[in-house]
Design an enzyme around this catalytic site. Structure first.
Site, PDB file in Angstrom:
ATOM      1  N   ASP A 158      -6.117  -4.398   3.356  1.00 40.94           N
ATOM      2  CA  ASP A 158      -7.056  -4.091   2.483  1.00 40.94           C
ATOM      3  C   ASP A 158      -8.261  -4.664   2.650  1.00 40.94           C
ATOM      4  O   ASP A 158      -8.545  -5.471   3.650  1.00 40.94           O
ATOM      5  CB  ASP A 158      -6.272  -4.353   1.047  1.00 40.94           C
ATOM      6  CG  ASP A 158      -5.955  -5.960   0.838  1.00 40.94           C
ATOM      7  OD1 ASP A 158      -6.436  -6.738   1.763  1.00 40.94           O
ATOM      8  OD2 ASP A 158      -5.305  -6.141   0.194  1.00 40.94           O
ATOM      9  N   GLU A 171       2.488  -3.778   7.586  1.00 42.87           N
ATOM     10  CA  GLU A 171       1.101  -4.442   7.409  1.00 42.87           C
ATOM     11  C   GLU A 171       0.851  -5.717   7.888  1.00 42.87           C
ATOM     12  O   GLU A 171       1.849  -6.598   7.592  1.00 42.87           O
ATOM     13  CB  GLU A 171       1.024  -4.286   5.879  1.00 42.87           C
ATOM     14  CG  GLU A 171      -0.497  -4.891   5.456  1.00 42.87           C
ATOM     15  CD  GLU A 171      -0.834  -4.706   4.069  1.00 42.87           C
ATOM     16  OE1 GLU A 171      -1.971  -5.022   3.590  1.00 42.87           O
ATOM     17  OE2 GLU A 171       0.125  -4.637   3.226  1.00 42.87           O
ATOM     18  N   ASP A 209      -7.491 -10.179   3.660  1.00 39.95           N
ATOM     19  CA  ASP A 209      -6.227 -10.923   3.708  1.00 39.95           C
ATOM     20  C   ASP A 209      -5.024 -10.208   4.610  1.00 39.95           C
ATOM     21  O   ASP A 209      -4.456 -10.748   5.198  1.00 39.95           O
ATOM     22  CB  ASP A 209      -5.456 -11.184   2.361  1.00 39.95           C
ATOM     23  CG  ASP A 209      -4.855  -9.862   1.505  1.00 39.95           C
ATOM     24  OD1 ASP A 209      -5.999  -9.050   1.302  1.00 39.95           O
ATOM     25  OD2 ASP A 209      -3.713  -9.670   1.429  1.00 39.95           O
ATOM     26  N   TYR A 229      -0.648 -11.892  -5.089  1.00 43.63           N
ATOM     27  CA  TYR A 229      -0.342 -13.269  -4.763  1.00 43.63           C
ATOM     28  C   TYR A 229      -0.038 -14.041  -5.971  1.00 43.63           C
ATOM     29  O   TYR A 229      -0.809 -15.130  -6.078  1.00 43.63           O
ATOM     30  CB  TYR A 229      -1.896 -13.761  -3.826  1.00 43.63           C
ATOM     31  CG  TYR A 229      -1.624 -12.946  -2.626  1.00 43.63           C
ATOM     32  CD1 TYR A 229      -0.864 -13.195  -1.305  1.00 43.63           C
ATOM     33  CD2 TYR A 229      -2.634 -11.854  -2.236  1.00 43.63           C
ATOM     34  CE1 TYR A 229      -0.837 -12.413  -0.328  1.00 43.63           C
ATOM     35  CE2 TYR A 229      -2.503 -11.218  -1.036  1.00 43.63           C
ATOM     36  CZ  TYR A 229      -1.831 -11.334  -0.033  1.00 43.63           C
ATOM     37  OH  TYR A 229      -1.827 -10.969   1.429  1.00 43.63           O
TER      38      TYR A 229
END
Length: 492
Positions: free
Chosen positions: A84, A470, A81, A233
């Site tokens: 990571d 990120e 995603d 999420y």
């Protein structure tokens, strides 16, 4: 005055400088076509599974080849995603829906990038199909224990954390993740309708089953899966928006009035001023508003009104605006990963403007007249900001322009590639030499868009500041459409 070889070198350097300027800025605008190509290339850097021979981001290698084995199924493939090594299907499916919608609306403007856009979509849908069909009565919704993963700083190629498999079912419902998966499969089915009819039919058939599952067994996947998905999420907005979104996409893909009945049963009127991987109301309203404008079907007028109310909450000079802007002109919704909202909302601005322009439609926010160009110019301002027209004079797309984030919060980018460092880097092995290093990342994740600057237009380029540094698939996916629109609108 340089003479001889020195003059030649000077001339070559000068030509290189000119070509660089052309690459970044054309006719006073950022080079949208170059940014479009890079935004699509980014997804190669996020791939999980066995990589194809034509992989262009060559510092990545095969990873996650045993994904699904703990549940005795094949769940290889798909995308990580963000920075990571976890596969979260909720944001992945949203990413897929947005890539598909971008291709449906702007495919003709993508030029040579259209096959690459389809390839990016298919990398996700091949995986989502496995998740939906591997076990009867189950929808797999993620691979990799996020809590274990986030304690490590290692390359996806070296993953040694547990690859837990997560699913929803009749007794463990997840209407939100199922609704979004159905939307992704339905939207993608239209992308492949002409180029691969049999694949398109498989996608649509599966989308129908997954949405039926979402409707029949209602509940939030956050409640069912807990710490496996929260706080990463969580479905903060509940699952009604995903049912609305999934039904809207299946209605567009099939023209089956059954989905209209479902939409009516869900009702309209859930007001919003955001659009994201979690909250789909605005996207559904724009998608359904299209039917009101292009097909002139009055049944959809209430959704068109909701879409326009949303736009009035976004426009800076609207009397009903609820949206803040930085002094540099950037839409500012939330302090963490703000650019995800900027890209998603910019997509809705250009797309609704496209529908308005096709029907010569305008609307009012109080006493302000809103035309297609009102929405387009705001979207262009946001895209230009991301591409470098901002107080920092920095592009927030990695690899675009001369100054862009060099220390992004991304494991694969920040650690040496397997090609240059074949020895395995364990769970803790990447922190001290790489994560906390002040050096630039060794691998450039071309096309990645980071979380972005703060409300003061400042960006520190700090790997440890993940809420700003990120990148994520859903940030970039939503910008593909606006970039294609702008690439087709400004000669380059």
């Amino acid at each position: 005055m340089a003479t001889g070889r020195g003059a030649s070198l000077f001339f070559i350097s000068f030509l290189s400088f000119l070509s660089f300027l052309f690459l970044v800025c054309v006719n006073g605008n950022p080079n949208y076509r170059d940014a479009l190509a890079k935004s699509i290339l980014f997804f190669e850097g996020q791939r999980s599974g066995r990589l194809p021979r034509n992989q262009e981001i060559t510092w990545r290698s095969n990873s996650g080849l045993s994904d699904g084995s703990l549940a005795h199924v094949d769940l290889t493939g798909g995308y990580y995603d963000a920075g990571d090594n976890v596969k979260f299907n909720f944001p992945m499916a949203y990413t897929t829906t947005m890539l598909s919608w971008s291709t449906l609306e702007y495919g003709k403007r993508m030029g040579s990038q259209l096959p690459n856009a389809r390839a990016a979509i298919r990398w996700a849908t091949d995986y989502l199909l496995k998740c939906a069909t591997a076990s009867p009565g189950k929808l797999y919704v993620g691979v990799g224990d996020p809590n274990a993963d986030h304690k490590c700083w290692e390359r996806p190629e070296d993953m040694d954390t547990v690859r837990s498999v997560y699913s929803v079912s009749a007794s463990n419902p997840g209407s939100d993740v199922a609704g979004e998966t159905a939307a992704a499969l339905a939207a993608a089915s239209m992308v492949f309708r002409k180029v691969d009819p049999s694949y398109s039919k498989l996608l649509l058939r599966t989308a129908k089953k997954v949405l039926q599952f979402a409707i029949q067994y209602r509940g939030s996947y956050s409640d069912s899966l807990g710490s496996a998905v929260c706080p990463f999420y969580c479905s903060y907005s509940g699952y009604k928006d995903e049912l609305l979104w999934g039904a809207s996409w299946l209605l567009r893909a099939t023209n089956d009035v059954t989905y209209l009945s479902l939409l009516k049963s869900l009702g309209a009127g859930d007001s919003t001023d955001i659009f994201s991987w979690d909250n789909k109301y605005a996207g559904a309203y724009v998608l359904l508003g299209r039917m009101s404008l292009l097909s002139r079907v009055t049944t959809y007028d209430s959704y068109r009104q909701e879409a326009e109310d949303f736009m009035c909450k976004i426009l800076p000079n609207s009397p009903s605006t609820t949206t803040q802007y930085t002094s540099g002109g950037l839409m500012f919704k939330l302090s963490e990963s703000n650019l995800q909202y900027v890209t998603s909302i910019s997509f809705l601005l250009t797309t609704y403007a496209k529908y308005m322009a096709a029907t010569r439609h305008t609307f009012n926010c109080g006493n302000i007249l809103v035309t297609p160009s009102t929405l387009k110019s705001l979207a262009k301002r946001q895209v230009d900001y991301i591409l470098g027209e901002n107080p920092m004079k920095m592009s927030y797309m990695v690899g675009f322009g001369s100054d862009y984030p060099r220390k992004i919060h991304h494991r694969g980018s920040s650690l040496p590639s397997v090609l240059s460092h074949p020895q395995s880097i364990g769970c803790d092995g990447g922190f001290q030499p790489y994560y906390y290093s002040s050096n630039a990342n060794p691998n450039i994740l071309t096309g990645a868009i980071v979380g972005g600057p703060n409300q003061n237009d400042f960006y520190s380029d700090d790997r440890t500041d993940y809420s700003h540094s990120e990148p994520a698939t859903y940030i970039t996916a939503a910008l593909v459409g606006p970039l294609a629109y702008l690439a087709g609108s400004y000669s380059q």
